[in-house]
Design a protein around this motif. Structure first.
Motif, PDB file in Angstrom:
ATOM      1  N   ILE A 234       0.811  -0.991   0.517  1.00 50.25           N
ATOM      2  CA  ILE A 234       0.112   0.123  -0.109  1.00 50.25           C
ATOM      3  C   ILE A 234       0.891   1.153  -0.174  1.00 50.25           C
ATOM      4  O   ILE A 234       0.233   1.932  -0.740  1.00 50.25           O
ATOM      5  N   ASN A 235       1.921   1.285   0.518  1.00 52.48           N
ATOM      6  CA  ASN A 235       2.805   2.607   1.043  1.00 52.48           C
ATOM      7  C   ASN A 235       4.127   2.286   0.936  1.00 52.48           C
ATOM      8  O   ASN A 235       4.515   3.074   0.313  1.00 52.48           O
ATOM      9  N   SER A 236       4.807   0.771   0.781  1.00 50.24           N
ATOM     10  CA  SER A 236       5.840   0.644   0.440  1.00 50.24           C
ATOM     11  C   SER A 236       6.406   0.713  -1.469  1.00 50.24           C
ATOM     12  O   SER A 236       8.260   0.576  -1.512  1.00 50.24           O
ATOM     13  N   LEU A 237       6.317   1.319  -2.091  1.00 52.24           N
ATOM     14  CA  LEU A 237       6.176   1.349  -3.237  1.00 52.24           C
ATOM     15  C   LEU A 237       7.162   2.248  -4.007  1.00 52.24           C
ATOM     16  O   LEU A 237       7.559   2.548  -5.535  1.00 52.24           O
ATOM     17  N   ASP A 238       6.151   3.194  -3.328  1.00 50.14           N
ATOM     18  CA  ASP A 238       6.476   4.373  -3.553  1.00 50.14           C
ATOM     19  C   ASP A 238       7.964   5.378  -3.587  1.00 50.14           C
ATOM     20  O   ASP A 238       8.030   6.353  -4.328  1.00 50.14           O
TER      21      ASP A 238
ATOM     22  N   ALA B 209      -2.109  -6.789  -3.925  1.00 47.46           N
ATOM     23  CA  ALA B 209      -2.949  -5.682  -3.640  1.00 47.46           C
ATOM     24  C   ALA B 209      -1.653  -4.006  -3.699  1.00 47.46           C
ATOM     25  O   ALA B 209      -1.265  -4.401  -2.399  1.00 47.46           O
ATOM     26  N   ILE B 210      -1.818  -3.610  -4.992  1.00 50.16           N
ATOM     27  CA  ILE B 210      -0.923  -2.467  -5.115  1.00 50.16           C
ATOM     28  C   ILE B 210      -1.577  -1.296  -5.212  1.00 50.16           C
ATOM     29  O   ILE B 210      -2.544  -0.973  -5.910  1.00 50.16           O
ATOM     30  N   CYS B 211      -0.715   0.248  -4.395  1.00 47.16           N
ATOM     31  CA  CYS B 211      -1.419   1.104  -4.098  1.00 47.16           C
ATOM     32  C   CYS B 211      -0.342   2.184  -5.142  1.00 47.16           C
ATOM     33  O   CYS B 211       0.479   1.971  -3.841  1.00 47.16           O
ATOM     34  N   HIS B 212      -0.537   3.461  -5.282  1.00 46.58           N
ATOM     35  CA  HIS B 212       0.665   3.983  -5.460  1.00 46.58           C
ATOM     36  C   HIS B 212       0.115   5.128  -5.916  1.00 46.58           C
ATOM     37  O   HIS B 212      -0.808   5.232  -7.004  1.00 46.58           O
TER      38      HIS B 212
END
Length: 296
Positions: A181-185, A210-213
């Motif tokens: 959720i917040n780790s790929l930004d 589940a990916i959120c970006h």
């Protein structure tokens, strides 16, 4: 300690006369952490209207809000998508164990509460390498699988190590739902693709990611965040285009409605604006060819 004041904004986390910054309060660090500079996990907590942040985080958060008020909408929809994704993975996909790779400070709608509301036997492993997050997690999770939870001291900087640690608390022979959720930004394209590839490669058929970006459709707030925080705040998020977010799902089978703005991904009644938000998301299923049966 002194620092270079931002001439345009007047904001400087290192100077005691910066607007809104209480230097004395910042020095009262009872946890052993450096609270003289903003931490992105605490700034997100501020934008989400939580209480686990310090004056310096609030000062920086308010500055970005002034330039980009919709960052508060982004913070809301990050948590809203997380809840929806958990319900989809546990309720619709029948996944009984979740891995949260990159943990928010306690806020609302915690993953284990939502998961166990759908399946009382669901288990959740929270994984992060940030010592601030670790301290909060230890305070909340004082015993293995308390309320169905466990904690893994590892992050996406070493995805293989993360999965090795996760294997100690999760059954990787069974499907796992992973929340990013917040780790790929904070990762560049190569690091993000590598992390997703390692995680997806270690998960069995039927698992989900589940990916959120953040996206840069408006961009001014993220540009301001980067300009002010560069060189001062570790882990600054950066935006990808919607196409770049879709690319993160390469090799995964998308769950309906595919990749979309978080405000439009399985929308629910909400007092928050329903228009597009600079946050795109989706859920992808790991689908592997089943081995052919040998001929008789």
């Amino acid at each position: 300690m002194t620092g270079d004041r931002d001439a345009a904004s007047g904001w400087d986390p290192y100077l005691p006369d910066s607007p809104g910054f209480d230097w004395a309060a910042a020095k009262r660090d009872l946890s052993g952490f450096d609270v003289t500079a903003p931490s992105m996990v605490r700034v997100w907590n501020f934008w989400g209207r939580g209480k686990d942040h310090y004056p310096v985080d609030q000062c920086f958060g308010e500055y970005v809000e002034d330039l980009y008020p919709r960052i508060v909408d982004v913070a809301y929809y990050r948590i809203a998508f997380r809840a929806r994704a958990v319900r989809v993975m546990v309720g619709e996909c029948g996944i009984g164990q979740l891995l949260v790779a990159g943990v928010d400070l306690p806020l609302r709608d915690e993953v284990h509460d939502i998961a166990r509301g759908v399946d009382p036997l669901a288990r959740v492993a929270y994984a992060d390498s940030d010592p601030v997050v670790m301290a909060h997690a230890k305070a909340l999770l004082d015993s293995p699988w308390a309320d169905g939870c466990a904690y893994v001291d590892a992050g996406l900087a070493d995805p293989a190590g993360l999965m090795r640690e996760a294997a100690n608390v999760l059954d990787l022979a069974e499907p796992v739902g992973v929340l990013l959720i917040n780790s790929l930004d904070g990762l560049d394209d190569a690091a993000a693709a590598h992390a997703i590839g390692v995680l997806g490669g270690a998960l069995p058929h039927g698992s989900c990611l589940a990916i959120c970006h953040l996206t840069g459709r408006t961009g001014q707030g993220l540009a301001a965040l980067g300009a002010v925080g560069a060189g001062r705040i570790p882990g600054l998020p950066h935006a990808r285009t919607p196409a770049g977010v879709r690319a993160l799902f390469a090799g995964l089978e998308l769950v309906e409605p595919g990749v979309a703005p978080a405000s439009q991904w399985r929308p629910e009644p909400s007092p928050w604006p329903s228009g597009p938000v600079d946050l795109w998301c989706g859920v992808g299923r790991v689908s592997r060819p089943r081995p052919e049966r040998g001929r008789r």
